[in-house]
Design a protein around this motif. Sequence first.
Motif, PDB file in Angstrom:
ATOM      1  N   TYR A 120      26.116 -95.554  66.838  1.00  0.00           N
ATOM      2  CA  TYR A 120      25.084 -95.960  67.910  1.00  0.00           C
ATOM      3  C   TYR A 120      24.878 -94.751  68.772  1.00  0.00           C
ATOM      4  O   TYR A 120      23.552 -94.628  68.971  1.00  0.00           O
ATOM      5  CB  TYR A 120      26.181 -96.858  68.974  1.00  0.00           C
ATOM      6  N   VAL A 121      25.643 -93.839  69.006  1.00  0.00           N
ATOM      7  CA  VAL A 121      25.314 -92.497  69.877  1.00  0.00           C
ATOM      8  C   VAL A 121      24.436 -91.761  69.209  1.00  0.00           C
ATOM      9  O   VAL A 121      23.503 -91.177  69.515  1.00  0.00           O
ATOM     10  CB  VAL A 121      26.471 -91.641  70.356  1.00  0.00           C
ATOM     11  N   ALA A 122      24.781 -91.560  67.678  1.00  0.00           N
ATOM     12  CA  ALA A 122      24.087 -90.580  66.933  1.00  0.00           C
ATOM     13  C   ALA A 122      22.594 -91.086  66.879  1.00  0.00           C
ATOM     14  O   ALA A 122      21.478 -90.110  66.704  1.00  0.00           O
ATOM     15  CB  ALA A 122      24.700 -90.580  65.431  1.00  0.00           C
ATOM     16  N   PHE A 123      22.253 -92.148  66.632  1.00  0.00           N
ATOM     17  CA  PHE A 123      20.791 -92.793  66.540  1.00  0.00           C
ATOM     18  C   PHE A 123      19.955 -93.382  67.655  1.00  0.00           C
ATOM     19  O   PHE A 123      19.104 -93.777  67.601  1.00  0.00           O
ATOM     20  CB  PHE A 123      20.862 -93.557  65.209  1.00  0.00           C
ATOM     21  N   SER A 124      20.885 -93.284  68.866  1.00  0.00           N
ATOM     22  CA  SER A 124      20.436 -93.943  70.025  1.00  0.00           C
ATOM     23  C   SER A 124      20.001 -92.939  71.092  1.00  0.00           C
ATOM     24  O   SER A 124      19.150 -93.098  72.158  1.00  0.00           O
ATOM     25  CB  SER A 124      21.070 -95.028  70.596  1.00  0.00           C
ATOM     26  N   PHE A 125      20.604 -91.555  71.031  1.00  0.00           N
ATOM     27  CA  PHE A 125      20.391 -90.610  71.948  1.00  0.00           C
ATOM     28  C   PHE A 125      20.078 -89.548  71.376  1.00  0.00           C
ATOM     29  O   PHE A 125      20.147 -89.305  69.889  1.00  0.00           O
ATOM     30  CB  PHE A 125      21.845 -90.496  72.612  1.00  0.00           C
ATOM     31  N   PRO A 126      19.535 -88.542  72.139  1.00  0.00           N
ATOM     32  CA  PRO A 126      19.051 -87.112  71.386  1.00  0.00           C
ATOM     33  C   PRO A 126      20.386 -86.384  70.606  1.00  0.00           C
ATOM     34  O   PRO A 126      21.615 -86.599  70.936  1.00  0.00           O
ATOM     35  CB  PRO A 126      18.910 -86.243  72.617  1.00  0.00           C
ATOM     36  N   THR A 127      20.207 -85.757  69.785  1.00  0.00           N
ATOM     37  CA  THR A 127      21.103 -84.928  69.077  1.00  0.00           C
ATOM     38  C   THR A 127      22.051 -84.045  69.677  1.00  0.00           C
ATOM     39  O   THR A 127      23.188 -84.213  69.562  1.00  0.00           O
ATOM     40  CB  THR A 127      20.399 -84.027  67.676  1.00  0.00           C
ATOM     41  N   THR A 128      21.336 -83.271  71.094  1.00  0.00           N
ATOM     42  CA  THR A 128      22.399 -82.743  71.636  1.00  0.00           C
ATOM     43  C   THR A 128      23.527 -83.435  72.422  1.00  0.00           C
ATOM     44  O   THR A 128      24.712 -83.179  72.734  1.00  0.00           O
ATOM     45  CB  THR A 128      21.768 -81.961  72.841  1.00  0.00           C
ATOM     46  N   THR A 129      23.184 -84.829  72.840  1.00  0.00           N
ATOM     47  CA  THR A 129      24.082 -85.905  73.317  1.00  0.00           C
ATOM     48  C   THR A 129      25.245 -86.169  72.378  1.00  0.00           C
ATOM     49  O   THR A 129      26.374 -86.313  72.507  1.00  0.00           O
ATOM     50  CB  THR A 129      23.489 -86.904  73.788  1.00  0.00           C
ATOM     51  N   TRP A 130      24.720 -86.325  71.230  1.00  0.00           N
ATOM     52  CA  TRP A 130      25.699 -86.688  69.876  1.00  0.00           C
ATOM     53  C   TRP A 130      26.767 -85.565  69.841  1.00  0.00           C
ATOM     54  O   TRP A 130      27.815 -86.029  69.601  1.00  0.00           O
ATOM     55  CB  TRP A 130      24.958 -86.998  68.725  1.00  0.00           C
ATOM     56  N   VAL A 131      26.141 -84.380  69.855  1.00  0.00           N
ATOM     57  CA  VAL A 131      27.030 -83.193  69.680  1.00  0.00           C
ATOM     58  C   VAL A 131      28.218 -83.292  70.768  1.00  0.00           C
ATOM     59  O   VAL A 131      29.532 -83.061  70.305  1.00  0.00           O
ATOM     60  CB  VAL A 131      26.410 -82.007  69.468  1.00  0.00           C
ATOM     61  N   SER A 132      27.786 -83.494  71.861  1.00  0.00           N
ATOM     62  CA  SER A 132      28.695 -83.383  73.081  1.00  0.00           C
ATOM     63  C   SER A 132      29.689 -84.664  72.835  1.00  0.00           C
ATOM     64  O   SER A 132      30.913 -84.429  72.866  1.00  0.00           O
ATOM     65  CB  SER A 132      28.080 -83.546  74.359  1.00  0.00           C
ATOM     66  N   PHE A 133      29.229 -85.815  72.554  1.00  0.00           N
ATOM     67  CA  PHE A 133      29.864 -86.918  72.096  1.00  0.00           C
ATOM     68  C   PHE A 133      31.006 -86.724  71.147  1.00  0.00           C
ATOM     69  O   PHE A 133      32.184 -87.024  71.351  1.00  0.00           O
ATOM     70  CB  PHE A 133      29.245 -88.113  71.993  1.00  0.00           C
ATOM     71  N   LYS A 134      30.421 -86.198  70.103  1.00  0.00           N
ATOM     72  CA  LYS A 134      31.329 -85.837  68.927  1.00  0.00           C
ATOM     73  C   LYS A 134      32.706 -84.887  69.186  1.00  0.00           C
ATOM     74  O   LYS A 134      33.685 -85.422  68.800  1.00  0.00           O
ATOM     75  CB  LYS A 134      30.494 -84.888  67.961  1.00  0.00           C
TER      76      LYS A 134
END
Length: 205
Positions: free
Chosen positions: A165-179
Amino acid sequence: MKFLFDIFPVILFFISFKLGERNLEFAQSLVDQYLSGLISGGKPTADLAPILLATAIAIIGSVLQFGYLVIRRKKIDALLWISFVVIVGFGSATIYFHSETFIKWKPTVIYWCYAVAFLFAQFLFKKNLLRATMGTQITLPDDVWSKLSLAWIAYFFVMGIVNLYVAFSFPTTTWVSFKLYSIAALPVFIVVQGLFLSKYMEEPT
């Protein structure tokens, strides 16, 4: 210390991506110099440079991590094997196809592989992986071990969905932080699990 060692590739990925994102030209030059021969088509767009660079560094970190364990003749458990194979496989696909889709799927694949391993062990082979690991440290009723295993299966399954959900609903930079920050979910889950188990643990005599 072991926890930090286990997440070493993730930390490298986060740091190198953030640095590459803030220095796009430098990241692009590194990708062109060191990765162009590994990329289908030769030269990706500049906006992909940070994720490709971070992926390459994470793969190197994972290989070094694995090599250290082999050299020191440390035991490599099945879950670490899964993580190593997935990060190298999906990371390599990310670089070759210069597509961030593969690396974004990587955490979910790992989570779901863990879930399937617990599921198969419990219901197909009649073996509780948590009991096999922790059974010498704590004594619990059989039904509690089963509930505990199911909780871990649910945790891994849900985390896999959340990652997608985070990976494909938000910008990549957001996903990297979430990761990176999602790693904190595991200690929280373990604490909650400990509170649940406390009523089953024997009081010292």
